[in-house]
Design a protein around this motif. Structure first.
Motif, mmCIF file in Angstrom:
data_model
loop_
_atom_site.group_PDB
_atom_site.id
_atom_site.type_symbol
_atom_site.label_atom_id
_atom_site.label_comp_id
_atom_site.label_asym_id
_atom_site.label_seq_id
_atom_site.Cartn_x
_atom_site.Cartn_y
_atom_site.Cartn_z
ATOM 1 N N VAL A 113 1.278 -1.155 0.117
ATOM 2 C CA VAL A 113 -0.271 -0.183 -0.116
ATOM 3 C C VAL A 113 0.830 1.337 -0.219
ATOM 4 O O VAL A 113 2.160 1.275 0.659
ATOM 5 N N ARG A 114 0.516 2.255 -0.463
ATOM 6 C CA ARG A 114 1.438 3.481 -0.824
ATOM 7 C C ARG A 114 0.174 4.627 0.024
ATOM 8 O O ARG A 114 -0.607 4.383 -0.589
ATOM 9 N N ALA A 115 0.718 4.779 1.396
ATOM 10 C CA ALA A 115 -0.516 5.981 1.894
ATOM 11 C C ALA A 115 0.109 6.782 2.663
ATOM 12 O O ALA A 115 1.193 6.021 3.206
ATOM 13 N N ASP A 116 -0.245 7.931 3.534
ATOM 14 C CA ASP A 116 0.477 8.542 4.312
ATOM 15 C C ASP A 116 2.164 8.924 4.219
ATOM 16 O O ASP A 116 2.774 8.708 4.824
ATOM 17 N N GLY A 117 2.742 9.199 2.851
ATOM 18 C CA GLY A 117 4.000 9.284 3.162
ATOM 19 C C GLY A 117 4.320 8.346 2.876
ATOM 20 O O GLY A 117 6.054 8.201 2.932
ATOM 21 N N GLU A 118 4.048 7.229 2.294
ATOM 22 C CA GLU A 118 5.065 5.621 2.887
ATOM 23 C C GLU A 118 4.039 4.420 2.218
ATOM 24 O O GLU A 118 3.460 4.407 0.909
ATOM 25 N N TRP A 119 6.217 3.719 1.944
ATOM 26 C CA TRP A 119 5.458 2.978 0.431
ATOM 27 C C TRP A 119 5.440 1.928 1.605
ATOM 28 O O TRP A 119 7.087 1.197 1.549
ATOM 29 N N ARG A 120 3.983 0.683 2.001
ATOM 30 C CA ARG A 120 4.268 -0.796 2.798
ATOM 31 C C ARG A 120 4.411 -0.925 2.481
ATOM 32 O O ARG A 120 3.769 -1.593 1.363
ATOM 33 N N GLN A 121 4.875 -2.585 2.727
ATOM 34 C CA GLN A 121 4.827 -4.169 2.177
ATOM 35 C C GLN A 121 4.745 -4.769 3.808
ATOM 36 O O GLN A 121 5.386 -4.364 4.330
ATOM 37 N N ALA A 122 3.435 -5.217 3.460
ATOM 38 C CA ALA A 122 3.372 -6.518 5.016
ATOM 39 C C ALA A 122 3.809 -7.263 4.401
ATOM 40 O O ALA A 122 2.780 -8.391 3.467
ATOM 41 N N MET A 123 4.202 -8.817 5.135
ATOM 42 C CA MET A 123 4.721 -9.637 5.028
ATOM 43 C C MET A 123 4.246 -11.018 6.143
ATOM 44 O O MET A 123 4.601 -10.576 6.746
ATOM 45 N N THR A 124 3.496 -12.195 5.977
ATOM 46 C CA THR A 124 4.131 -12.991 6.642
ATOM 47 C C THR A 124 4.706 -14.233 5.952
ATOM 48 O O THR A 124 4.331 -14.680 5.067
ATOM 49 N N ILE A 125 5.150 -14.544 6.570
ATOM 50 C CA ILE A 125 6.547 -15.953 6.217
ATOM 51 C C ILE A 125 6.756 -16.758 7.762
ATOM 52 O O ILE A 125 6.862 -16.810 8.679
ATOM 53 N N ARG A 126 6.717 -17.960 6.886
ATOM 54 C CA ARG A 126 6.274 -19.372 7.561
ATOM 55 C C ARG A 126 8.346 -19.855 7.085
ATOM 56 O O ARG A 126 8.864 -19.705 6.450
ATOM 57 N N VAL A 127 8.468 -20.344 8.193
ATOM 58 C CA VAL A 127 9.848 -21.246 8.555
ATOM 59 C C VAL A 127 10.726 -22.047 9.535
ATOM 60 O O VAL A 127 9.328 -22.269 11.143
ATOM 61 N N VAL A 128 10.891 -22.927 9.343
ATOM 62 C CA VAL A 128 11.018 -23.657 10.320
ATOM 63 C C VAL A 128 12.296 -23.565 11.692
ATOM 64 O O VAL A 128 12.650 -22.834 11.602
ATOM 65 N N PRO A 129 11.670 -23.832 12.414
ATOM 66 C CA PRO A 129 12.302 -23.619 13.630
ATOM 67 C C PRO A 129 13.851 -23.610 13.725
ATOM 68 O O PRO A 129 14.330 -22.376 14.906
ATOM 69 N N SER A 130 14.158 -24.362 13.286
ATOM 70 C CA SER A 130 15.300 -24.722 13.100
ATOM 71 C C SER A 130 16.310 -23.081 12.544
ATOM 72 O O SER A 130 17.163 -22.958 12.454
ATOM 73 N N ARG A 131 15.888 -22.989 11.702
ATOM 74 C CA ARG A 131 16.410 -21.400 10.816
ATOM 75 C C ARG A 131 14.934 -20.318 11.326
ATOM 76 O O ARG A 131 15.354 -19.224 10.558
ATOM 77 N N PHE A 132 15.011 -20.470 11.877
ATOM 78 C CA PHE A 132 14.553 -18.733 12.787
ATOM 79 C C PHE A 132 14.793 -18.294 12.930
ATOM 80 O O PHE A 132 14.807 -16.841 12.550
ATOM 81 N N GLU A 133 16.267 -18.306 14.065
ATOM 82 C CA GLU A 133 16.534 -17.187 14.272
ATOM 83 C C GLU A 133 17.510 -17.093 13.050
ATOM 84 O O GLU A 133 18.013 -15.430 13.415
ATOM 85 N N PRO A 134 18.316 -17.697 12.381
ATOM 86 C CA PRO A 134 19.145 -17.272 11.410
ATOM 87 C C PRO A 134 18.807 -16.317 9.997
ATOM 88 O O PRO A 134 18.842 -15.050 9.511
ATOM 89 N N LEU A 135 17.477 -16.664 10.160
ATOM 90 C CA LEU A 135 16.208 -15.711 9.115
ATOM 91 C C LEU A 135 15.999 -14.013 10.228
ATOM 92 O O LEU A 135 16.281 -12.849 8.777
ATOM 93 N N MET A 136 16.267 -14.191 11.391
ATOM 94 C CA MET A 136 15.698 -12.860 12.068
ATOM 95 C C MET A 136 17.014 -11.926 11.751
ATOM 96 O O MET A 136 16.913 -10.791 11.358
ATOM 97 N N ALA A 137 17.804 -13.015 12.082
ATOM 98 C CA ALA A 137 19.068 -11.680 11.675
ATOM 99 C C ALA A 137 19.433 -11.340 10.546
ATOM 100 O O ALA A 137 19.824 -9.951 10.213
ATOM 101 N N ALA A 138 19.467 -12.786 9.553
ATOM 102 C CA ALA A 138 19.313 -11.435 8.078
ATOM 103 C C ALA A 138 17.949 -10.373 7.490
ATOM 104 O O ALA A 138 18.579 -9.726 7.352
ATOM 105 N N LEU A 139 16.745 -10.487 8.830
ATOM 106 C CA LEU A 139 16.117 -9.657 7.659
ATOM 107 C C LEU A 139 16.514 -8.208 8.605
ATOM 108 O O LEU A 139 15.950 -7.630 8.353
#
Length: 291
Positions: A113-139
């Motif tokens: 969405v583009r509104a209020d002077g922002e261009w936003r993307q909201a996403m829901t990501i599913r990942v296996v628990p063993s890769r949860f922390e590495p993916l959070m650090a990479a994001l």
């Protein structure tokens, strides 16, 4: 001759006894480490009578404490909320897709969405628990982390309870099916079929809940919001000509006159009372002067 034969037989018996004792000691040495950590310590030896009583009290069977009890693994649900400010949303989105696929995850939902002077993307990501922390650090390296929330839910007891309920309901369904096979009257058949239908609905609901728990445990959830600020264009001041300003002045003067007239009409009661008061004061002064 007989003495030499008896000596030879004695030596042979002695060698066999030594060999047998050696084999027993080797066998005991091989088995001992298996029970060293679990078997209780043997009581100290005393007399022959004590040994006989201890032997009589021993119940034949497998040794106690041999099988170690393994605690069940915990069933944990991981969830994270992450908000990032990025310099370029298209470039960050490209890197995000690469990171998700590299860590064995997938996007389950996405909005833009583009509104209020922002261009936003909201996403829901599913990942296996063993890769949860590495993916959070990479994001976190995609931009500036403005908000980060982590939650962990232990559903071990809940999962066990739901699984136990499902097993119980299936057992009840099986008993009803057995009763249906033995039913002879139509009324009995209809009553048992109604019970089977009710239990079947409960089984399906419980299976759905168990499936949801298994899915949430198998894949952790990351709710990610990335946004890029958009430049706000300031509108230029319009160029006003002399004729336009003159027309606007006439309009302003006319508006002022009409507003004044409307105001005077609105206060007519005060004008009337003021006129009557002025006339009364003037007449009173005239009467005083004549007296």
């Amino acid at each position: 001759m007989k003495s030499s034969l008896s000596i030879a037989v004695g030596l042979a018996v002695l060698l066999c006894g030594c060999s047998h004792a050696k084999k027993e000691s080797v066998a005991v040495a091989d088995v001992a480490p298996q029970y060293m950590m679990s078997a209780p310590a043997a009581p100290p030896q005393s007399s022959d009578s004590d040994d006989k009583e201890a032997t009589a009290d021993v119940i034949p069977g497998p040794r106690p404490y041999i099988e170690s009890v393994v605690a069940p693994s915990r069933l944990l649900i991981y969830h994270a909320d992450l908000r990032l400010k990025v310099a370029s949303l298209p470039r960050a989105s490209t890197r995000l897709d690469s990171l998700v696929h590299r860590n064995g995850g997938y996007l389950s939902a996405a909005t833009e969405v583009r509104a209020d002077g922002e261009w936003r993307q909201a996403m829901t990501i599913r990942v296996v628990p063993s890769r949860f922390e590495p993916l959070m650090a990479a994001l976190g390296g995609l931009g500036t982390v403005e908000e980060k929330k982590l939650t962990t839910d232990d559903v071990t007891a809940q999962h066990a309870d739901v699984a136990a309920r499902l097993a119980t309901k299936r057992a009840v369904e099986k008993r009803y099916i057995d009763l249906l096979a033995r039913a002879r009257k139509i009324s009995e058949v209809l009553e048992v079929e109604g019970k089977i239908g009710e239990v079947r609905e409960e089984i399906e609901s419980t299976e759905s809940r168990l499936k949801t728990l298994n899915d949430e445990v198998a894949y952790s959830t990351i709710s990610l919001t990335c946004y890029q600020t958009l430049p706000q264009s300031v509108p230029e001041a319009p160029v006003v000509s002399f004729a336009s300003r003159l027309v606007e002045s006439f309009y302003t003067g006319w508006t002022l006159i009409t507003s004044l007239l409307i105001g005077m009409v609105a206060i007519w009661p005060f004008l009337l009372l003021g006129g009557v008061g002025w006339w009364a004061v003037r007449r009173w002064r005239r009467n005083i002067a004549q007296a």
